[in-house]
Motif scaffolding. Structure first.
Motif, PDB file in Angstrom:
ATOM      1  N   GLU A  10      -0.422   8.877  -5.601  1.00 23.73           N
ATOM      2  CA  GLU A  10      -1.235   7.851  -4.941  1.00 23.73           C
ATOM      3  C   GLU A  10      -1.283   8.073  -3.432  1.00 23.73           C
ATOM      4  O   GLU A  10      -2.329   7.900  -2.792  1.00 23.73           O
ATOM      5  CB  GLU A  10      -0.680   6.452  -5.241  1.00 23.73           C
ATOM      6  CG  GLU A  10      -0.998   5.936  -6.625  1.00 23.73           C
ATOM      7  CD  GLU A  10       0.029   6.342  -7.675  1.00 23.73           C
ATOM      8  OE1 GLU A  10      -0.028   5.804  -8.797  1.00 23.73           O
ATOM      9  OE2 GLU A  10       0.891   7.200  -7.381  1.00 23.73           O
ATOM     10  N   ARG A  11      -0.153   8.462  -2.856  1.00 26.44           N
ATOM     11  CA  ARG A  11      -0.128   8.679  -1.403  1.00 26.44           C
ATOM     12  C   ARG A  11      -0.925   9.918  -1.013  1.00 26.44           C
ATOM     13  O   ARG A  11      -1.624   9.920   0.005  1.00 26.44           O
ATOM     14  CB  ARG A  11       1.318   8.806  -0.921  1.00 26.44           C
ATOM     15  CG  ARG A  11       2.122   7.535  -1.091  1.00 26.44           C
ATOM     16  CD  ARG A  11       3.508   7.654  -0.496  1.00 26.44           C
ATOM     17  NE  ARG A  11       4.330   6.512  -0.856  1.00 26.44           N
ATOM     18  CZ  ARG A  11       5.586   6.334  -0.457  1.00 26.44           C
ATOM     19  NH1 ARG A  11       6.159   7.249   0.319  1.00 26.44           N
ATOM     20  NH2 ARG A  11       6.269   5.278  -0.820  1.00 26.44           N
TER      21      ARG A  11
ATOM     22  N   ILE B 218       4.883  11.864   1.879  1.00 25.09           N
ATOM     23  CA  ILE B 218       4.035  12.144   0.715  1.00 25.09           C
ATOM     24  C   ILE B 218       4.703  13.107  -0.256  1.00 25.09           C
ATOM     25  O   ILE B 218       4.276  13.229  -1.405  1.00 25.09           O
ATOM     26  CB  ILE B 218       2.662  12.694   1.143  1.00 25.09           C
ATOM     27  CG1 ILE B 218       2.806  14.034   1.889  1.00 25.09           C
ATOM     28  CG2 ILE B 218       1.920  11.675   1.972  1.00 25.09           C
ATOM     29  CD1 ILE B 218       1.472  14.747   2.098  1.00 25.09           C
TER      30      ILE B 218
ATOM     31  N   LEU C   4      -0.726   7.013   7.025  1.00 25.47           N
ATOM     32  CA  LEU C   4      -0.562   6.044   5.937  1.00 25.47           C
ATOM     33  C   LEU C   4       0.381   4.904   6.296  1.00 25.47           C
ATOM     34  O   LEU C   4       0.895   4.216   5.408  1.00 25.47           O
ATOM     35  CB  LEU C   4      -0.054   6.755   4.675  1.00 25.47           C
ATOM     36  CG  LEU C   4      -0.974   7.821   4.087  1.00 25.47           C
ATOM     37  CD1 LEU C   4      -0.337   8.437   2.845  1.00 25.47           C
ATOM     38  CD2 LEU C   4      -2.348   7.244   3.747  1.00 25.47           C
TER      39      LEU C   4
ATOM     40  N   GLN D  46       4.376   3.991   4.699  1.00 29.91           N
ATOM     41  CA  GLN D  46       4.635   4.890   3.569  1.00 29.91           C
ATOM     42  C   GLN D  46       4.175   6.306   3.939  1.00 29.91           C
ATOM     43  O   GLN D  46       3.249   6.848   3.366  1.00 29.91           O
ATOM     44  CB  GLN D  46       3.926   4.383   2.315  1.00 29.91           C
ATOM     45  CG  GLN D  46       4.227   2.934   1.978  1.00 29.91           C
ATOM     46  CD  GLN D  46       5.702   2.632   1.874  1.00 29.91           C
ATOM     47  OE1 GLN D  46       6.475   3.435   1.372  1.00 29.91           O
ATOM     48  NE2 GLN D  46       6.120   1.482   2.351  1.00 29.91           N
TER      49      GLN D  46
ATOM     50  N   GLN E 278       3.836  10.843 -10.019  1.00 33.13           N
ATOM     51  CA  GLN E 278       4.393  11.959  -9.262  1.00 33.13           C
ATOM     52  C   GLN E 278       4.025  13.289  -9.911  1.00 33.13           C
ATOM     53  O   GLN E 278       3.843  13.372 -11.132  1.00 33.13           O
ATOM     54  CB  GLN E 278       5.926  11.876  -9.194  1.00 33.13           C
ATOM     55  CG  GLN E 278       6.456  10.820  -8.250  1.00 33.13           C
ATOM     56  CD  GLN E 278       7.975  10.889  -8.108  1.00 33.13           C
ATOM     57  OE1 GLN E 278       8.676  11.457  -8.947  1.00 33.13           O
ATOM     58  NE2 GLN E 278       8.488  10.295  -7.048  1.00 33.13           N
TER      59      GLN E 278
ATOM     60  N   GLY F  17       4.196  12.035  -4.240  1.00 30.82           N
ATOM     61  CA  GLY F  17       3.581  10.813  -4.723  1.00 30.82           C
ATOM     62  C   GLY F  17       2.071  10.970  -4.803  1.00 30.82           C
ATOM     63  O   GLY F  17       1.407  11.152  -3.778  1.00 30.82           O
TER      64      GLY F  17
ATOM     65  N   ALA G  15      -4.576   8.993  -1.191  1.00 23.74           N
ATOM     66  CA  ALA G  15      -4.944   8.144  -0.051  1.00 23.74           C
ATOM     67  C   ALA G  15      -5.091   8.983   1.212  1.00 23.74           C
ATOM     68  O   ALA G  15      -5.999   8.744   2.025  1.00 23.74           O
ATOM     69  CB  ALA G  15      -3.887   7.054   0.150  1.00 23.74           C
ATOM     70  N   LEU G  16      -4.227   9.972   1.370  1.00 23.39           N
ATOM     71  CA  LEU G  16      -4.317  10.844   2.547  1.00 23.39           C
ATOM     72  C   LEU G  16      -5.559  11.718   2.483  1.00 23.39           C
ATOM     73  O   LEU G  16      -6.201  11.977   3.513  1.00 23.39           O
ATOM     74  CB  LEU G  16      -3.049  11.698   2.650  1.00 23.39           C
ATOM     75  CG  LEU G  16      -2.935  12.580   3.895  1.00 23.39           C
ATOM     76  CD1 LEU G  16      -3.072  11.756   5.174  1.00 23.39           C
ATOM     77  CD2 LEU G  16      -1.609  13.339   3.890  1.00 23.39           C
TER      78      LEU G  16
ATOM     79  N   LYS H   3       0.840  -1.194   0.000  1.00 23.16           N
ATOM     80  CA  LYS H   3       0.000   0.000   0.000  1.00 23.16           C
ATOM     81  C   LYS H   3       0.876   1.245   0.000  1.00 23.16           C
ATOM     82  O   LYS H   3       1.723   1.436   0.862  1.00 23.16           O
ATOM     83  CB  LYS H   3      -0.918   0.004   1.223  1.00 23.16           C
ATOM     84  CG  LYS H   3      -1.886   1.181   1.235  1.00 23.16           C
ATOM     85  CD  LYS H   3      -2.795   1.137   2.448  1.00 23.16           C
ATOM     86  CE  LYS H   3      -3.744   2.333   2.428  1.00 23.16           C
ATOM     87  NZ  LYS H   3      -4.654   2.338   3.612  1.00 23.16           N
ATOM     88  N   GLY H   4       0.650   2.115  -0.992  1.00 22.39           N
ATOM     89  CA  GLY H   4       1.427   3.348  -1.082  1.00 22.39           C
ATOM     90  C   GLY H   4       2.752   3.203  -1.791  1.00 22.39           C
ATOM     91  O   GLY H   4       3.486   4.177  -1.949  1.00 22.39           O
ATOM     92  N   ARG H   5       3.078   1.991  -2.247  1.00 19.17           N
ATOM     93  CA  ARG H   5       4.345   1.782  -2.975  1.00 19.17           C
ATOM     94  C   ARG H   5       4.062   0.832  -4.129  1.00 19.17           C
ATOM     95  O   ARG H   5       3.708  -0.326  -3.919  1.00 19.17           O
ATOM     96  CB  ARG H   5       5.426   1.219  -2.050  1.00 19.17           C
ATOM     97  CG  ARG H   5       6.717   0.841  -2.778  1.00 19.17           C
ATOM     98  CD  ARG H   5       7.824   0.484  -1.812  1.00 19.17           C
ATOM     99  NE  ARG H   5       8.334   1.661  -1.140  1.00 19.17           N
ATOM    100  CZ  ARG H   5       9.286   1.640  -0.217  1.00 19.17           C
ATOM    101  NH1 ARG H   5       9.809   0.486   0.170  1.00 19.17           N
ATOM    102  NH2 ARG H   5       9.698   2.758   0.333  1.00 19.17           N
TER     103      ARG H   5
END
Length: 423
Positions: A313-314, A282, A276, A279, A128, A311, A317-318, A120-122
């Protein structure tokens, strides 16, 4: 049976039900960059492998373990999928002589590639947003980049992020520190793990970034680069701190903050969250004054520079973790029709609605009014526009609200547009 082909592990599809969040983020970033005077640049995702070896450093995890590199079977060139964007951006700036016109504020976005263990997160293909300010030597541009990030988090509804800053000093101060650090680590050689021993003489600063908890005591006791800074680097760092305080940006000084790429000097920073898990970083960046010359620019054309990458995706997610309220875009109207005459009228109607600024879906395929109403409801549209024989004869359309209890009305086209926009 033929084996089902699936996506490559760690390279994910972004589905229509997820894309609204990406589009909101991308539009917010474009507006944010424009407000600060940064211009978009787009580079290829495939570059010469040597570009990244030369810039990132041969003795780094990215080059040694993670980079997707391959030989071009047509001409034998060694190529690589870009693992990060700064080197590509600087290469483009040099190749097209952009610095001839003066300092450049640039940004880019897109996929990067690293062969890591997916979690998750990677991911192996990740996205980017990168920002590069080339030709600026003072700490004011470092501060601007950090202040920009602080503003973006507010625009995105992100909380629970903290800023860590540090400095890697000049090449001279790092050389002095490197000697002291190697001496210290050699005295604890028996307690170093295999990775640290391998890096001891090639890249000892990276040992300070080890995630091995068994080495924490050794790392905590290591000499601090801050204690070996030259006067100019110290003054640069102190001015950066003052500028951030003046702008109300809170930060922590992390004397062990290093970056995984060799080209950094002086300012380094990371934005970190506790929401998160592992990971947590951010966004990260810093200054890379020597990279232009390192990649191949002549000393006369070498330029100081500073930048960061986040990132995507990160960050997304945040945003979800922080409960950012992003409205999903939905159509205004779903046009239902039945019969040959109604079909022709429906095409004209949906075109008129779109020309009037409304988002309209025309029902395609078979189905009676009841089946079409079900599809209208599933579409998320706020209204169904219904066209049958009665509506065609009267030169009108029927409008039925789908998200409220109001009744169906039949009106002319001009009145329909006004009604739909008003409600």
């Amino acid at each position: 049976m033929t084996r089902t082909i699936q996506a490559i592990r760690g390279m994910n599809d972004i589905l229509p039900d997820q894309i609204y969040l990406w589009e909101f983020f991308e539009q917010t970033v474009r507006d944010w960059m424009t407000a600060y005077g940064y211009r978009n640049i787009r580079m290829p995702i495939v570059e010469q492998t040597d570009l990244f070896v030369r810039s990132i450093g041969a003795v780094t995890d990215i080059v040694e373990k993670e980079m997707y590199s391959f030989l071009d079977s047509l001409n034998g060139d060694s190529l690589a999928l870009r693992p990060e964007g700064t080197a590509s951006c600087v290469r483009a700036v040099l190749e097209h002589n952009l610095l001839y016109a003066g300092p450049q504020r640039l940004y880019y976005s897109g996929p990067m590639f690293r062969h890591e263990r997916p979690q998750k997160g990677r991911y192996r293909q990740f996205h980017q947003v990168g920002v590069e300010a080339l030709g600026y030597s003072g700490p004011d541009i470092d501060a601007e980049l950090i202040v920009m990030c602080a503003e973006l988090w507010k625009k995105l509804g992100i909380s629970d992020v903290r800023l860590e800053i540090g400095t890697l000093g000049s090449a001279e101060s790092r050389a002095l520190h490197r000697t002291r650090l190697i001496g210290y680590l050699e005295r604890h050689l028996g307690r170093l793990d295999d990775d640290a021993r391998r890096r001891l003489h090639s890249n000892p600063l990276r040992i300070l970034d080890s995630k091995n908890s068994e080495m924490r005591e050794i790392i905590d006791g290591a000499p601090r680069l801050l204690d070996d800074l030259d006067e100019d680097s110290l003054a640069h760092f102190e001015t950066l701190q003052r500028l951030l305080r003046d702008q109300g940006v809170d930060f922590e000084i992390n004397p062990r903050l290093v970056r995984g790429l060799d080209y950094y000097n002086r300012t380094v920073f990371e934005w970190i969250t506790g929401k998160l898990g592992a990971q947590g970083a951010i966004c990260a960046g810093g200054r890379y004054d020597g990279l232009v010359e390192q990649i191949g620019g002549k000393p006369a054309s070498a330029a100081p520079a500073c930048g960061f990458a986040m990132g995507v995706e990160r960050v997304l997610a945040l945003m979800v973790e922080c409960g950012s309220e992003i409205l999903r875009p939905v159509p205004d109207v779903y046009v239902i029709h039945q019969g040959e005459a109604a079909n022709g009228a429906a095409w004209k109607t949906v075109r008129y609605l779109r020309d009037s600024g409304l988002r309209a879906i025309l029902h395609c395929g078979a189905g009676g009014f009841k089946a079409q109403m079900k599809k209208a409801d599933v579409s998320g549209a706020r209204f169904a526009v219904i066209i049958g024989d009665d509506e065609v004869q009267a030169g009108e359309i029927s409008i039925k609200p789908l998200r409220e209890a109001a009744g169906q009305v039949r009106v002319g086209m001009a009145e329909a547009v006004d009604l739909l926009k008003r409600t």
